[in-house]
Design a protein around this motif. Structure first.
Motif, short mmCIF file in Angstrom:
data_model
loop_
_atom_site.label_atom_id
_atom_site.label_comp_id
_atom_site.label_asym_id
_atom_site.label_seq_id
_atom_site.Cartn_x
_atom_site.Cartn_y
_atom_site.Cartn_z
N ARG A 9 -4.57 13.43 15.92
CA ARG A 9 -5.44 13.78 14.80
C ARG A 9 -6.88 13.59 15.23
NH1 ARG A 9 -3.51 13.54 9.25
NH2 ARG A 9 -1.52 14.61 9.33
N LEU A 12 -9.43 11.61 12.85
CA LEU A 12 -9.25 10.23 12.43
C LEU A 12 -9.99 9.24 13.34
CD1 LEU A 12 -5.47 10.04 11.46
CD2 LEU A 12 -7.45 10.20 9.95
N GLN A 56 -8.07 0.06 3.31
CA GLN A 56 -8.57 1.44 3.28
C GLN A 56 -8.00 2.30 4.41
OE1 GLN A 56 -10.60 2.45 0.67
NE2 GLN A 56 -9.96 0.41 -0.02
N TYR A 58 -5.91 4.74 6.73
CA TYR A 58 -5.08 5.92 6.56
C TYR A 58 -3.67 5.62 7.06
CZ TYR A 58 -3.93 10.89 6.53
OH TYR A 58 -3.36 12.09 6.27
N LEU A 59 -3.58 4.85 8.15
CA LEU A 59 -2.32 4.40 8.73
C LEU A 59 -2.61 3.08 9.44
CD1 LEU A 59 0.66 4.83 9.63
CD2 LEU A 59 -0.24 6.08 11.60
N ARG A 76 -0.45 0.65 2.09
CA ARG A 76 -0.87 1.55 3.16
C ARG A 76 0.36 1.91 4.00
NH1 ARG A 76 -3.78 3.46 0.60
NH2 ARG A 76 -4.21 4.83 2.31
N LEU A 155 2.24 10.25 9.79
CA LEU A 155 1.10 11.15 9.55
C LEU A 155 1.54 12.55 9.17
CD1 LEU A 155 -1.23 10.02 12.47
CD2 LEU A 155 -1.59 9.61 10.03
#
Length: 159
Positions: A9, A12, A56, A58-59, A76, A155
């Motif tokens: 990604r 990211l 916070q 994303y992963l 998360r 993801l």
């Protein structure tokens, strides 16, 4: 692992967290990532700040640590690596059974086979006596590709 995840990604960023004394590990990982896509906070933030950062994410990627459980509490997505080999019995005493990332979307990666003295442990004994070997060994059976594949799943990226 870091380079494979960075390719996965491109948008990211990476935030590295860890405690005092782990700065060299953070610097090594940061050096493997594209410049401008990583913030290295290893050894630089107190637990509360690290918890705020994790909440916070994303992963979240990490071992069976306090920050993994903070990520779970914040709901998360998690990819965790754990030293409890798949060929070892799991009992109610097992940290694997007791401290799974609860109520979070998580993939827990474990080595296929126990190593050294761990191979002879019976259900509950590892948790009661602990491993006598000082150097990490069982968890080294996890290949970076396994973590990358788990991250891809979390993801929603097709390999």
């Amino acid at each position: 692992l870091a380079q494979a995840l960075a390719r996965m990604r491109a948008e990211l960023p990476f935030v590295l967290l860890g405690g005092p004394g782990e700065e060299a590990f953070g610097a090594e990982i940061a050096a493997a990532l594209p410049r401008g896509r990583v913030v290295d906070f290893v050894g630089k933030t107190p637990l509360r700040v690290s918890a705020a950062i994790v909440s916070q994410a994303y992963l979240y990627l990490g071992g069976d640590t306090g920050l993994t459980h903070i990520a779970a509490a914040a709901k998360r997505p998690i990819v965790e690596w754990n030293c409890h080999a798949m060929d070892l019995p799991v009992s109610v005493l097992s940290s694997l059974a007791r401290f799974w990332p609860w109520q979070a979307q998580a993939l827990v990666i474990r080595p296929e086979h126990a190593q050294g003295e761990c191979r002879t442990m019976t259900a509950g004994m590892h948790e009661l006596s602990g491993c006598a070997i000082v150097e990490t060994h069982c968890i080294c059976g996890i290949e970076p590709q396994q973590i990358t594949e788990a991250a891809e799943k979390m993801l929603g990226v097709q390999p």
